[in-house]
Write an enzyme that holds these catalytic residues in place. Sequence first.
Site, mmCIF file in Angstrom:
data_model
loop_
_atom_site.group_PDB
_atom_site.id
_atom_site.type_symbol
_atom_site.label_atom_id
_atom_site.label_comp_id
_atom_site.label_asym_id
_atom_site.label_seq_id
_atom_site.Cartn_x
_atom_site.Cartn_y
_atom_site.Cartn_z
ATOM 1 C CB SER A 79 3.838 -6.220 5.390
ATOM 2 O OG SER A 79 2.708 -5.719 4.702
ATOM 3 C CE LYS A 99 -0.470 -7.783 5.937
ATOM 4 N NZ LYS A 99 0.906 -7.349 6.276
#
Length: 256
Positions: free
Chosen positions: A61, A103
């Site tokens: 991701s 993230k």
Amino acid sequence: MGGESTTRTAPRSGGTGTGPVGSRTGQRLSGVAVALGLVLFLAGFGWGVVVYRPYTVPTSSMTPTINAGNRVLAERVDGGEIRRGDVVVFKDTSWVTNALVVKRVVAVGGDTVSCCTDGRLTVNGKKIEEPYLPAGSVAESTNFPEVTVPKGRLFLLGDEREGSLDSTAHLTDAAQGTVSQNAVTARVDAVVWPMDGMLERPTGFETLGALSTPGPLRTILVLIVVGGVLVLGGGAYGPIAKRTGGRSRTEPAGAR
């Protein structure tokens, strides 16, 4: 009177003379180099252990900034130190149970964030340049309406927007996909395996305020490298001096 004979003896080694393993001054200096090298090496290593933690990123991701399986070093920080653009490690049980997540923070408490305007992420009405996104991709591959981030919370996205389960996947939650800053345990400074080095500064967020101050990783690496060089160099002095000194003192015998 008989013939005069002369017996020659090799000079004894003095404070600065040469003995079988080099001068005493050289030996002292090599000892100091080894001792100093050990101090620097251990100080750098110990500092790194206290300040940083290793972490293996399990998903893609954050591609291309961090690929699946990459090993990173993340600086232990307080959630209040986090700034826009930081790549952070955090745990939020409403996202994933008993797992750490990596993230990028794109908005902090009090910000408004949305996507997209002219294909770009918008924070507080400003369009953000994001050079870390995959080549050829545009931010608007993931559109979401404007979110106002509550105080003490963060809005996070993956750099690979299409495949990232980030704040946009939790917009219907009570917190609109935001995460408490207290859930953050560390800020990623570098990818160490493979050795991709330090993460690039997220300069696209500079117009919104100060970026995070870089961690001490470079200083720690300098201490470790310099310390290692001094230990190896000081330790090698004796054998090198012995070999070179032994050759220089080998002289042919002669008589008058």
